[in-house]
Design a protein around this motif. Structure first.
Motif, PDB file in Angstrom:
ATOM      1  N   ALA A 172       1.042  -1.386  -0.105  1.00  0.00           N
ATOM      2  CA  ALA A 172      -0.302  -0.439   0.213  1.00  0.00           C
ATOM      3  C   ALA A 172       1.065   1.218  -0.189  1.00  0.00           C
ATOM      4  CB  ALA A 172      -0.836  -0.359   1.150  1.00  0.00           C
ATOM      5  N   LYS A 173       2.243   1.017   0.923  1.00  0.00           N
ATOM      6  CA  LYS A 173       2.896   2.206   0.915  1.00  0.00           C
ATOM      7  C   LYS A 173       3.708   2.628  -0.222  1.00  0.00           C
ATOM      8  CE  LYS A 173       3.602   2.359   5.175  1.00  0.00           C
ATOM      9  NZ  LYS A 173       5.382   2.530   7.042  1.00  0.00           N
ATOM     10  N   ALA A 174       3.396   1.515  -1.200  1.00  0.00           N
ATOM     11  CA  ALA A 174       3.966   2.142  -2.701  1.00  0.00           C
ATOM     12  C   ALA A 174       3.333   2.213  -3.675  1.00  0.00           C
ATOM     13  CB  ALA A 174       4.732   0.402  -3.321  1.00  0.00           C
ATOM     14  N   GLY A 175       2.048   2.475  -3.206  1.00  0.00           N
ATOM     15  CA  GLY A 175       1.342   2.932  -4.356  1.00  0.00           C
ATOM     16  C   GLY A 175      -0.047   2.272  -5.162  1.00  0.00           C
ATOM     17  N   ARG A 176      -0.118   1.218  -4.538  1.00  0.00           N
ATOM     18  CA  ARG A 176      -0.827   0.064  -4.731  1.00  0.00           C
ATOM     19  C   ARG A 176      -2.111   0.296  -4.064  1.00  0.00           C
ATOM     20  NH1 ARG A 176       0.281  -4.947  -7.058  1.00  0.00           N
ATOM     21  NH2 ARG A 176      -1.258  -4.286  -9.058  1.00  0.00           N
ATOM     22  N   ARG A 177      -3.187   0.300  -4.776  1.00  0.00           N
ATOM     23  CA  ARG A 177      -4.516  -0.107  -3.857  1.00  0.00           C
ATOM     24  C   ARG A 177      -4.733  -1.845  -2.961  1.00  0.00           C
ATOM     25  NH1 ARG A 177      -8.960   3.361  -8.384  1.00  0.00           N
ATOM     26  NH2 ARG A 177      -8.053   5.409  -7.663  1.00  0.00           N
ATOM     27  N   VAL A 178      -4.626  -1.362  -1.901  1.00  0.00           N
ATOM     28  CA  VAL A 178      -4.835  -3.043  -1.809  1.00  0.00           C
ATOM     29  C   VAL A 178      -6.210  -3.139  -0.176  1.00  0.00           C
ATOM     30  CG1 VAL A 178      -2.769  -4.665  -0.280  1.00  0.00           C
ATOM     31  CG2 VAL A 178      -2.717  -2.872  -1.988  1.00  0.00           C
TER      32      VAL A 178
END
Length: 541
Positions: A172-178
């Motif tokens: 999530a911190k890497a920018g993906r919608r999780v």
């Protein structure tokens, strides 16, 4: 106009041959792919460009065919689905239409019937596609199709929930919608790890599973400040029985269409819900400790999945937890024992490092570098950092407003630096330690080859010398000359080659000795080793 593109899903080779033969007679339709399971159909249907019609036989499994039709109709509304049945009945036709099928076709249909049904369905599909494209909808035609990664513990206490939480947070911190889904329905304790309170859980979506809207999901999900969305297990474990396999499939399908990645914590016990999650997941990970009880439990879980046709062992991935070089069981042994693909990354045995984060409900308090590096490498190896498909900010029904995740606190490049930092230095040290052993091994192999070659030459020379001695027993020079014909230089030099005739127990023998160079440091002589060969002289007179 181009031919209609058709996909076929059938349960047997006989039915495939029968329908394929009839499709070969059609001039306006091309059969682009054939599949024998609902999983293959579901995974492939969105990957074929220009697909118009999907024919599915009523006996295709393991997913019920009507549920499969609902999935395809929901995720790919522009595709026309035709249900193939052995006998056309009124109830079958009604159920197929309600599920989203465009038509029902008997399995023994003639070529003319197939052509008419396929043409009608394909024209409807292409017309709908043109209208959708003309409307310039923000939602992609194929729909969002998230990856589902499920994690199952071989037994309680292996660290499944801890691992799932930190992998989901990193992604999530890497920018993906999780979205993190807690399917440990009786014992799930994700709120304790995040110190959160939320009155909703997965049970609240069960009754509305057939038609889950964005507002329903928004009400059921908890949004963490890290940007992670969480669907919790029920507070009361007995309510977990309400979450059936069918409801789980629909809930995961709704999440899959709205997120980039769905991470599922299946706990360590198999229920109808976790079985469905494992079956639907793109990657199914089994976590185990490096001890025989845990490994045997993992074996039983994998074997049970195979027996129940939930998942083949060849499609299961293993993760070794609490790894230490001091353990008796190492990754290679675990891999051989389980017989499945194991992740190269292992989670180190850092028990105390997770105590502060677990006891306080604050994952940020995990600061152990070895664990953070391991989680980062695991997320990379499982392709959880893969870039998501580009979507516009606006989505139909206002879904973008509640789906927007928090901005990543750590960019993807930073995560890659975290996971790879120090690798080069460790590699140099390991190479320096291994190089002497490689050199010694190379010298040992070379020495063995030289000894073998010398022994071969000595034996050949002795045989040739024995033959010549049988003809000219008193001509020593002729015997030596004939013996050295089978040897190449420098083995035949006088310094390296010697021959003598020996009389033993009334028989004459030719003994040949060849000096072989010694290349290994611990050779018994400074320069050479003597390799000998012997042959008996037969009296031919």
């Amino acid at each position: 106009m181009s031919n209609y593109q058709v996909m076929l899903g059938v349960p047997s080779a006989e039915l495939e041959d029968a329908l394929t033969a009839r499709f070969e007679e059609l001039t306006d339709a091309d059969l682009v792919s054939t599949h024998w399971s609902s999983r293959e159909v579901s995974e492939t249907v969105g990957k074929i460009q220009g697909l118009d019609v999907v024919l599915i036989h009523e006996s295709l499994g393991p997913l019920p065919v009507l549920d499969l039709i609902r999935d395809i109709s929901g995720n790919h509304p522009q595709l026309a689905v035709i249900l193939v049945v052995d006998e056309v009945e009124s109830d079958t036709f009604t159920n197929a239409m309600e599920a989203g099928a465009r038509s029902v076709l008997p399995a023994n249909a003639t070529i003319e019937q197939i052509s008419a049904r396929v043409s009608t369905a394909a024209e409807w599909s292409r017309t709908l596609r043109r209208h959708l494209e003309a409307a310039s909808l923000d939602v992609p035609m194929t729909g969002r199709h998230a990856s589902i990664v499920s994690f199952t513990g071989s037994k309680g206490g292996v660290g499944t929930t801890t691992t799932v939480i930190h992998l989901a947070r990193l992604t999530a911190k890497a920018g993906r919608r999780v979205c993190l889904v807690d399917l440990d329905l009786q014992m799930g304790d994700v709120p304790g790890y995040f110190d959160l309170k939320h009155r909703r859980s997965i049970v609240d979506l069960v009754e509305a599973a057939d038609d889950i809207s964005a507002s329903m999901l928004a009400d059921a999900l908890y949004v963490h400040p890290d940007g992670l969305h969480i669907l919790l297990a029920p507070d009361h474990g007995e309510r977990g029985e309400d979450v059936t396999g069918s409801a789980t499939r629909k809930i995961l399908g709704a999440l899959r269409s709205r997120y980039d990645l769905v991470v599922v914590d299946c706990g360590s016990t198999m229920t109808e819900a976790t079985a469905m999650a494992v079956e639907l997941s793109d990657t199914a990970v089994v976590l185990t400790n490096p001890d025989l009880p845990a490994l045997r439990s993992a074996q039983r879980i994998i074997a049970m999945w195979e027996r129940l046709q939930i998942r083949e062992s060849t499609n299961v991935t293993g993760l070794l937890m609490r790894h230490s070089r001091k353990n008796e069981i190492q990754p290679d042994f675990a891999r051989k024992l389980l017989g499945i693909t194991m992740l190269r990354t292992t989670v180190p045995a850092a028990y105390r490092a997770v105590e502060a984060a677990s006891n306080t409900g604050s994952p940020d308090r995990l600061t152990d570098e070895s664990l953070l590096k391991a989680y980062g490498q695991l997320a990379g190896e499982l392709e959880m950092f893969a870039s998501s498909e580009k979507t516009d900010e606006k989505e139909t029904g206002g879904e973008a407003s509640w789906l927007d995740a928090a901005k990543p606190a750590t960019p993807a490049k930073g995560l890659r630096r975290l996971t790879r930092k120090g690798d080069s230095g460790a590699g140099i040290v390991e190479f320096a330690l291994v190089t002497p052993f490689l050199c010694i091994a190379g010298l040992l192999v070379l020495q063995i080859l030289l000894i073998g070659l010398g022994g071969m030459y000595a034996t050949h020379a002795a045989n040739e010398g024995a033959r010549q001695a049988a003809v000219t027993p008193n001509d020593y020079d002729a015997i030596v000359e004939e013996s050295t014909k089978r040897i190449i230089g420098p083995w035949d030099d006088e310094e390296n080659f010697s021959l003598e005739l020996v009389n033993q127990h009334g028989a004459v023998y030719v003994n040949v000795t060849i000096e072989t160079p010694a290349v290994i440091p611990w050779a018994p002589t400074p320069d050479t080793w003597d390799v000998s060969g012997s042959a008996r002289v037969l009296d031919e007179r």
